[in-house]
Write a protein that holds these residues in place. Structure first.
Motif, short mmCIF file in Angstrom:
data_model
loop_
_atom_site.label_atom_id
_atom_site.label_comp_id
_atom_site.label_asym_id
_atom_site.label_seq_id
_atom_site.Cartn_x
_atom_site.Cartn_y
_atom_site.Cartn_z
N ARG A 60 -23.00 37.25 17.55
CA ARG A 60 -22.91 38.47 16.73
C ARG A 60 -23.46 38.20 15.33
O ARG A 60 -24.23 38.98 14.76
N ASN A 63 -26.26 40.73 18.13
CA ASN A 63 -25.99 41.50 19.36
C ASN A 63 -24.52 41.39 19.77
O ASN A 63 -23.79 40.48 19.36
N PHE A 64 -24.09 42.33 20.58
CA PHE A 64 -22.68 42.43 20.93
C PHE A 64 -22.57 42.78 22.41
O PHE A 64 -23.04 43.81 22.85
N THR A 118 -16.93 40.22 25.82
CA THR A 118 -15.75 40.34 24.95
C THR A 118 -14.50 40.61 25.78
O THR A 118 -13.46 39.97 25.60
#
Ligand code: UDP
Ligand code: MG
Length: 314
Positions: A256, A261-262, A267
């Motif tokens: 991140r 980017n995510f 997650t």
């Protein structure tokens, strides 16, 4: 009883062994006569559903050195042995299976080793065990686990053929909880255990009482009776899951910051691992408390004195 106590008491747990009993008693009598010690046999009929009790009754009428106890139902091999122990009168107690797999001719060898080796217990080590491969492999696994947990270096804990000094039998009676298994209980007593090789034979009549399920149940119960190792395993697994989760979280954070980017799926996975791990650790902590309650409920003596040296002072 007015008659003199015999030297040796031989305890035999019996569950559906009608076809083996007559030969067993004949072989025991022959071995003991050759050895020249007085003896009694205490046969504990563990709620047999065949004619074992009738056969034992007939044998008792022929020879009162065979004493018979019949339990109200089937309780299991260890409870049957404990029941027999409460009736023994001899200074040495020998246990032997009723199915003729343990040759009675080996009894004198056990007793001699017990007396000469200054042991408290001598185990019959079935070096060439006549059971299925699967059964032998399972026993080896259990043996390794229990030997590690109890720090007893014994090759054949599960052997039904053993000789005990009477004091050990009396001490075994101090524990009254319901998961008493002789290998675990004797390890807990801290006695001096020796081993001698004994022959082992195939079962020719009747069948083994230990299928896969019974083996699993009995062995888990025995390990749980002396150790919280299964609980520790939950804690270790929980720690492992949490570590994976935190590792994933660190990587997500790094990506991140460095690349902006995510990844949502990553997650959620990281959170899942962390939560699952924390849950397992919480369960393990609760189980630690429960296992302490369990130890209290077992109500074993707090300590057992081995030897006292006490010369009267001047
Ligand atoms: N036994 C018993 N109660 C039971 C199961 C077994 O008294 O619930 C006795 C059985 O009659 C035998 C001994 O325990 O004398 C050992 O059992 P088995 O031969 O079936 O065990 P394995 O040789 O297969 O280990
Ligand atoms: Mg057997």
């Amino acid at each position: 009883m007015s008659e003199q106590a015999p030297d040796i008491s031989i305890v035999v747990p019996v569950f559906n062994e009608e076809a083996n009993l007559r030969q067993l008693f004949a072989e025991i009598a022959e071995a003991m006569q050759g050895f020249g010690r007085s003896f009694e046999v205490i046969a504990v009929d563990d709620g047999s559903r065949d004619h074992s009790f009738a056969v034992l009754k007939a044998l008792h009428e022929e020879d009162p050195r065979l004493r018979v106890i019949r339990l109200a139902r089937n309780f299991g091999q260890n409870p049957a042995l404990y029941a027999g122990f409460s009736y023994v009168r001899g200074g040495i107690v020998v246990t032997i299976d009723a199915d003729l797999q343990n040759p009675p001719a080996e009894i004198p060898k056990l007793i001699t080793a017990l007396e000469e080796g200054a042991y408290d217990i001598v185990q019959g080590w079935r070096e060439q065990r006549r059971d299925h491969l699967l059964r032998r492999a399972a026993s080896r696994g259990v043996n390794t686990a229990v030997s590690r947990l109890t720090r007893m270096n014994i090759r054949d804990l599960g052997s039904g053929m053993k000789a005990y000094r009477r004091e050990v039998i009396d001490r075994l009676g101090l524990s009254t909880h319901h998961s008493r298994y002789l290998p675990a209980e004797t390890a807990w007593l801290g006695v001096n255990v020796g081993e001698v090789k004994v022959a082992h034979r195939n079962r020719t009549a009747g069948e083994s009482k230990y299928g896969l399920w019974a083996l699993l149940r009995v062995n888990f119960d025995m390990i749980a009776s002396i150790s919280a190792a299964p609980v520790h395993l939950i804690g270790v697994a929980g720690g492992f899951f949490s570590l994976i989760g935190f590792g994933m979280a660190a990587r997500i954070l790094y990506l991140r910051i460095r690349e902006g980017n995510f990844n949502q799926l990553a997650t959620v996975s990281a959170l899942f691992f962390i939560l699952a791990g924390v849950q397992m650790i919480c369960t393990a902590i609760m189980c630690e408390y429960i296992s302490r309650i369990y130890v209290e409920v077992q109500d074993r003596p707090y300590y057992i004195v081995g030897t006292v040296l006490d010369r009267a002072g001047k």
